[in-house]
Design a protein around this motif. Structure first.
Motif, PDB file in Angstrom:
ATOM      1  N   THR A 126      64.792 -36.334 -94.468  1.00  0.00           N
ATOM      2  CA  THR A 126      64.006 -35.658 -95.508  1.00  0.00           C
ATOM      3  C   THR A 126      64.739 -35.885 -96.825  1.00  0.00           C
ATOM      4  OG1 THR A 126      63.534 -33.983 -93.845  1.00  0.00           O
ATOM      5  CG2 THR A 126      62.912 -33.477 -96.105  1.00  0.00           C
ATOM      6  N   VAL A 127      64.030 -36.441 -97.809  1.00  0.00           N
ATOM      7  CA  VAL A 127      64.726 -36.849 -99.038  1.00  0.00           C
ATOM      8  C   VAL A 127      63.765 -36.770-100.229  1.00  0.00           C
ATOM      9  CG1 VAL A 127      64.173 -39.275 -98.599  1.00  0.00           C
ATOM     10  CG2 VAL A 127      66.120 -38.726-100.045  1.00  0.00           C
ATOM     11  N   GLY A 169      52.347 -31.728-102.204  1.00  0.00           N
ATOM     12  CA  GLY A 169      52.725 -30.564-103.002  1.00  0.00           C
ATOM     13  C   GLY A 169      54.218 -30.385-103.192  1.00  0.00           C
ATOM     14  N   THR A 170      55.031 -31.280-102.609  1.00  0.00           N
ATOM     15  CA  THR A 170      56.483 -31.178-102.815  1.00  0.00           C
ATOM     16  C   THR A 170      56.995 -32.549-103.248  1.00  0.00           C
ATOM     17  OG1 THR A 170      57.059 -31.874-100.592  1.00  0.00           O
ATOM     18  CG2 THR A 170      56.681 -29.530-100.888  1.00  0.00           C
ATOM     19  N   PRO A 171      58.160 -32.578-103.899  1.00  0.00           N
ATOM     20  CA  PRO A 171      58.702 -33.887-104.289  1.00  0.00           C
ATOM     21  C   PRO A 171      59.402 -34.599-103.129  1.00  0.00           C
ATOM     22  CG  PRO A 171      60.163 -32.144-105.031  1.00  0.00           C
ATOM     23  CD  PRO A 171      58.994 -31.453-104.373  1.00  0.00           C
TER      24      PRO A 171
END
Length: 463
Positions: A355-356, A383-385
């Protein structure tokens, strides 16, 4: 508890009382048999209360409790019952394999008994760890990965060794051996390998071929079971329908050599009308078990190989075809088949989930490519970077991978690894300076074997 383990589990039916005489069924117990069965009394029943234990007289079903006095009859897990008609629970199957090993030895030779005892206790307390004694006399601890081994060694030092110091080797990856094509596809080698027994009166003709992935996977998962002689017809049909076998050959499978960790190989009798064949079956199966536990390249387990027995010439007198004659002959033939069928090494692969943040992706790719990793899929979390990278990484390259990844991404990447599958190394271990050759040589040197590879001529007896 000091000096002994508490058996910890759940009561599924009835009530467990102190003083009950119970049947302890180990993982190898089969219903109605005597193997792996112990009949003992439970000394005490405990309730686990946080860090302390409370002694009670009995526990009704549905509750979790601890039992004292049965620990030396249980390795990792088992079923405890008082009725003879009960079947045991299935032993847990793990999705991970013990592929990373270290060798341990005591700093002071006088502490060896303490170490042996400590290793026994370690293998009891952890359902996944495997401890063994190698042929060279080293004590080996095998775990699922770098971190798992670290925890096992910490437990060993702090809880089980009572002050004895140990030396630990560098972690080593276990490989497996396989073949790439059917015997005889390479014109350098004959289609069938033949070997004579030590007294020159018996001969075995065999060939080998690789098993396909679907069949190997089903075998490792335990979906294919050897049935008794009663239902061989249905078994042959199932093998033909699901895995494309010839039903007549499927009925004549002698064994799937599954050592404890379930390594899938098989021996098939494809002979036509041979005398005395049933008498040597056990000897051939015994030789096959030894061979598949340590292949010819560097004594690693064999995987996904099918050995076919084409013809057998046996001495008419039973005394000249005993185990002492047949087993060396069969081992020689099997090893010859492996060498003649394009031997290859299999290396274990981890599935790495990273996860990065998207802006640190380049660090992930550079780390993966440096460690021979293969990216499988990249998914963005809506919805997330963050992005999720799925990749395959050779276990051999995984040591220190996490630290390197953190360094290259400024600590933003979080990897998780689990064992995924075995992958064939494309290079030929019989060609000098290939990657597989280096792995084989390093492994042979570690195990104290000769520095040159065996020759096919040593395993093939011309008629």
């Amino acid at each position: 508890e000091k000096g002994r383990f508490i058996a910890f589990g759940r009561v599924f039916s009835g009530t467990v009382k102190a003083g009950n005489e119970v049947r302890i069924l180990g993982p190898d117990y089969e219903h109605g048999g005597k193997k792996d069965l112990h009949i003992k009394k439970i000394q005490r029943v405990l309730l686990m209360m946080g860090r302390k234990t409370e002694q009670i007289s009995d526990v009704p079903c549905g509750n979790v409790c601890g039992l004292v006095g049965v620990d030396q009859y249980l390795l990792k897990s088992g079923t405890i019952t008082s009725a003879e008609s009960f079947h045991p629970f299935h032993t847990m199957k793990f999705s991970v394999a013990a592929v990373v090993q270290v060798a341990v030895e005591p700093k002071n030779a006088a502490d060896l008994p303490k170490l042996v005892e400590g290793l026994k206790r370690l293998s009891k307390s952890d359902p996944l760890v495997k401890t063994s004694l190698s042929k060279t006399g080293q004590h080996i601890i095998a775990g699922a990965g770098e971190l798992h081994l670290e925890i096992c060694l910490k437990d060993l030092r702090e809880d089980y060794l009572k002050g004895a110091e140990i030396l630990v080797s560098e972690p080593v990856v276990s490989y497996a051996e396989t073949i790439s094509h059917k015997t005889g596809e390479d014109p350098k080698y004959p289609e069938q390998v033949v070997a004579k027994s030590p007294n020159k009166h018996n001969r075995l003709w065999c060939s080998a071929q690789p098993l396909d992935d679907k069949f190997v996977h089903a075998l490792a998962e335990g979906d294919i079971k050897m049935v008794g002689s009663t239902d061989m017809k249905a078994f042959g049909r199932q093998m033909a329908d699901e895995y494309g076998w010839d039903p007549n050959e499927a009925r004549k499978i002698w064994t799937f050599g599954c050592p404890p960790d379930g390594v899938p190989n098989c021996v098939v009798d494809v002979t036509k009308g041979v005398q005395y064949l049933s008498e040597i079956k056990d000897h051939v199966v015994g030789a096959f078990m030894q061979v598949t536990n340590g292949g010819i390249l560097c004594d690693e387990v064999m995987r996904a190989i099918r050995f076919n027995i084409h013809d057998v010439k046996l001495h008419a007198d039973a005394i000249h075809r005993g185990a002492g004659q047949i087993m060396p002959c069969a081992k020689k033939t099997f090893f010859g088949c492996q060498l003649a069928s394009g031997p290859r090494m299999l290396e274990p692969m981890y599935l790495v989930d990273i996860t990065v943040p998207r802006d640190a992706m380049s660090g992930v790719f550079s780390t993966l490519s440096a460690a021979r990793g293969e990216t499988d899929a990249i998914t963005d979390r809506v919805g997330t970077p963050l992005s999720q990278v799925k990749a395959y990484l050779p276990v051999a390259e995984s040591f220190g991978f996490t630290q390197l990844l953190r360094k290259n991404t400024g600590g933003q990447a979080f990897p998780q690894m689990k064992f995924s599958h075995w992958k064939i190394l494309e290079s030929d271990p019989l060609t000098e300076d290939s990657q597989a050759y280096k792995i084989v040589m390093a492994s042979r040197a570690r195990k104290g074997q000769k520095a040159e590879l065996p020759k096919f001529a040593d395993f093939y007896d011309k008629m």
